[in-house]
Design a protein around this motif. Structure first.
Motif, short mmCIF file in Angstrom:
data_model
loop_
_atom_site.label_atom_id
_atom_site.label_comp_id
_atom_site.label_asym_id
_atom_site.label_seq_id
_atom_site.Cartn_x
_atom_site.Cartn_y
_atom_site.Cartn_z
N GLN A 178 0.81 -1.21 0.00
CA GLN A 178 0.00 0.00 0.00
C GLN A 178 0.84 1.27 0.00
OE1 GLN A 178 -3.33 -0.04 -0.52
NE2 GLN A 178 -2.96 -2.23 -0.81
N ARG A 179 2.17 1.12 0.05
CA ARG A 179 3.04 2.28 -0.04
C ARG A 179 2.89 2.93 -1.41
NH1 ARG A 179 7.33 1.82 3.93
NH2 ARG A 179 7.25 -0.21 4.96
N ALA A 180 3.18 4.23 -1.48
CA ALA A 180 3.10 4.96 -2.75
C ALA A 180 4.39 4.70 -3.54
CB ALA A 180 2.90 6.44 -2.48
N ILE A 181 4.40 3.62 -4.30
CA ILE A 181 5.60 3.23 -5.05
C ILE A 181 5.84 4.22 -6.19
CG2 ILE A 181 6.62 1.44 -6.51
CD1 ILE A 181 6.52 0.81 -3.48
N GLN A 182 7.08 4.69 -6.29
CA GLN A 182 7.45 5.63 -7.34
C GLN A 182 8.42 5.03 -8.36
OE1 GLN A 182 8.89 9.28 -5.61
NE2 GLN A 182 7.01 9.65 -4.46
N LEU A 183 9.03 3.88 -8.01
CA LEU A 183 9.99 3.23 -8.91
C LEU A 183 9.94 1.73 -8.70
CD1 LEU A 183 12.52 3.57 -10.89
CD2 LEU A 183 13.90 3.33 -8.80
N LEU A 184 9.94 0.97 -9.80
CA LEU A 184 10.09 -0.48 -9.74
C LEU A 184 11.45 -0.82 -10.30
CD1 LEU A 184 9.10 -3.37 -9.27
CD2 LEU A 184 8.06 -3.30 -11.56
N LEU A 185 12.27 -1.51 -9.49
CA LEU A 185 13.59 -1.96 -9.89
C LEU A 185 13.53 -3.47 -10.11
CD1 LEU A 185 16.69 -1.64 -10.26
CD2 LEU A 185 16.88 -1.86 -7.75
N ALA A 186 13.85 -3.92 -11.33
CA ALA A 186 13.70 -5.33 -11.67
C ALA A 186 15.03 -5.99 -12.02
CB ALA A 186 12.74 -5.48 -12.85
N ASP A 187 15.21 -7.18 -11.51
CA ASP A 187 16.24 -8.08 -12.00
C ASP A 187 15.87 -8.48 -13.43
OD1 ASP A 187 18.31 -10.19 -11.95
OD2 ASP A 187 16.60 -11.55 -11.75
N VAL A 188 16.83 -9.01 -14.17
CA VAL A 188 16.56 -9.36 -15.58
C VAL A 188 16.35 -10.87 -15.74
CG1 VAL A 188 17.48 -9.33 -17.93
CG2 VAL A 188 17.78 -7.34 -16.45
N ASP A 189 17.42 -11.65 -15.62
CA ASP A 189 17.32 -13.10 -15.88
C ASP A 189 16.57 -13.80 -14.75
OD1 ASP A 189 19.01 -13.33 -18.38
OD2 ASP A 189 20.40 -12.31 -17.03
N GLY A 190 15.57 -14.58 -15.14
CA GLY A 190 14.74 -15.26 -14.15
C GLY A 190 13.60 -14.41 -13.64
N THR A 191 13.55 -13.15 -14.09
CA THR A 191 12.53 -12.21 -13.60
C THR A 191 11.85 -11.50 -14.76
OG1 THR A 191 13.78 -11.84 -11.55
CG2 THR A 191 12.13 -10.19 -12.14
N LEU A 192 12.56 -10.60 -15.39
CA LEU A 192 11.99 -9.80 -16.47
C LEU A 192 11.83 -10.61 -17.75
CD1 LEU A 192 11.05 -6.95 -17.40
CD2 LEU A 192 13.45 -6.48 -17.97
N VAL A 193 12.74 -11.54 -17.99
CA VAL A 193 12.70 -12.36 -19.20
C VAL A 193 12.45 -13.82 -18.85
CG1 VAL A 193 14.22 -10.79 -20.47
CG2 VAL A 193 15.21 -12.73 -19.24
N GLY A 236 12.74 -9.86 -7.99
CA GLY A 236 13.84 -10.72 -8.41
C GLY A 236 13.61 -12.16 -8.02
N ASP A 237 14.62 -12.99 -8.28
CA ASP A 237 14.43 -14.43 -8.08
C ASP A 237 15.60 -15.15 -7.40
OD1 ASP A 237 16.03 -14.06 -10.52
OD2 ASP A 237 15.82 -16.23 -10.76
N MET A 238 16.74 -14.48 -7.21
CA MET A 238 17.93 -15.18 -6.75
C MET A 238 18.44 -14.62 -5.42
SD MET A 238 18.72 -17.73 -8.66
CE MET A 238 20.41 -18.02 -8.11
N PRO A 239 19.37 -15.34 -4.76
CA PRO A 239 19.90 -14.85 -3.48
C PRO A 239 20.48 -13.44 -3.56
CG PRO A 239 20.48 -17.15 -3.75
CD PRO A 239 19.83 -16.73 -5.04
N ASN A 240 21.09 -13.06 -4.68
CA ASN A 240 21.64 -11.70 -4.75
C ASN A 240 20.54 -10.64 -4.79
OD1 ASN A 240 20.84 -12.19 -7.41
ND2 ASN A 240 22.65 -11.26 -8.31
N ASP A 241 19.31 -11.03 -5.13
CA ASP A 241 18.19 -10.09 -5.12
C ASP A 241 17.68 -9.81 -3.71
OD1 ASP A 241 18.06 -9.78 -7.97
OD2 ASP A 241 17.14 -11.76 -8.07
N VAL A 242 17.96 -10.71 -2.78
CA VAL A 242 17.54 -10.52 -1.40
C VAL A 242 18.16 -9.24 -0.82
CG1 VAL A 242 17.75 -11.46 0.94
CG2 VAL A 242 17.05 -12.95 -0.95
N LEU A 243 19.36 -8.89 -1.31
CA LEU A 243 20.03 -7.69 -0.83
C LEU A 243 19.23 -6.44 -1.18
CD1 LEU A 243 23.68 -8.64 -1.83
CD2 LEU A 243 22.68 -8.73 0.46
N MET A 244 18.59 -6.43 -2.36
CA MET A 244 17.77 -5.26 -2.70
C MET A 244 16.39 -5.35 -2.06
SD MET A 244 16.94 -5.64 -6.79
CE MET A 244 15.91 -6.97 -7.48
N PHE A 245 15.91 -6.57 -1.81
CA PHE A 245 14.65 -6.72 -1.08
C PHE A 245 14.72 -5.99 0.27
CE2 PHE A 245 13.30 -11.15 -2.94
CZ PHE A 245 13.17 -10.57 -4.19
#
Length: 277
Positions: free
Chosen positions: A4-19, A219-228
């Protein structure tokens, strides 16, 4: 949930996520990014790929914001001009390669503009070439001159348990000198300590003047947890491990079943529409 936060930017991983698994950017994914833009919500991408390896996404997604290659090792504009770079310390780069080889992984070295390998027939070289759309440079060995310009070192193996074990070894051995995380089950990325996806959130927050609490990450991988951990809303793909899913605010479908587009609709756009109605 923090959706419910007012999101202003979506940051996406690429492989396994966007594609998809076959590296396809679907029509639904492209439409979702257009809808974000129409709703006044920014969109940015980050990946372990080099910036050149994401250039094929720039036009279809009409990217306007900085792109974070090498997990934040290099930030570039959509014209691929460098904004900020975080190379590894040369001694750390050399030590990283030694650790990977000692643990039975193959090793690749990336500079800002080159991908260096020792064996063109090694696992994943052909697929990575097809993915990033440029050829590696084959060298007999990695030299001090290479290490002086290294932005990322990658360990590669089809023995996924070996890669996971090497991740722990690299983290323990390198300590604060580097960030070592898996970007794929078969890839272990070693970058500058500031080159991690958590720092990507902080850097984009600074560049775009958007509070981290108003940034969503997916994202989908352990390195994405850092941005989570650094963002206001975090979304794990359905193809993520249970460990990654447990660290996210929400979970969407897999990248083979339009999980990215579904997440945009359900967790980003729907709350925004509810607030405006």
């Amino acid at each position: 949930m923090s959706g419910q936060r007012a999101i202003q930017l979506l940051l996406a991983d690429v492989d396994g996520t966007l594609v998809t698994h076959d590296k396809v950017l679907t029509d639904a994914a492209k439409a979702a990014v257009r809808e974000l833009r129409d709703a006044g919500i920014g969109f940015a991408i980050t990946s372990g790929r080099p910036p050149r390896g994401m250039s094929m996404l720039i036009s279809p997604l009409a990217l306007r914001n900085p792109i974070a290659g090498f997990n934040g090792g290099v930030f570039v504009n959509p014209d691929l001009s460098v904004i900020e770079s975080h190379p590894l310390d040369p001694k750390t780069a050399k030590q990283s390669v030694a650790i990977l080889l000692d643990q039975g992984l193959d090793a690749w070295v990336y500079t800002e503009d080159e991908w260096l390998i020792r064996d063109p027939n090694a696992p994943h070289v052909a697929r990575e070439t097809w993915t990033v759309k440029f050829d590696p440079t084959v060298v007999a060995s990695f030299t001090d001159a290479h290490f002086a310009h290294t932005v990322k070192v990658v360990g590669v193996s089809n023995d996924l348990d070996r890669v996971a074990a090497c991740e722990k070894t690299a983290q323990r051995t390198l300590g604060d000198a580097a960030s070592a995380t898996r970007s794929q089950p078969y890839y272990l990325d070693v970058t500058h300590p500031l080159a991690n996806k958590g720092t990507v959130v902080a850097t984009l927050s600074k560049f775009l003047d958007i509070a981290p609490a108003k940034i969503a990450t997916i994202g989908d991988m352990p390195n994405d947890v850092l941005m989570f951990a650094k963002s206001g809303l975090s979304i794990a793909m359905g193809n993520s491990s249970d460990e990654v899913k447990a660290r996210a605010s929400a979970v969407t479908d897999s990248n083979e079943n339009e999980g990215f587009a579904k997440a945009v609709q359900k967790f980003v756009l729907a709350p925004a529409n509810a607030r405006s109605s």
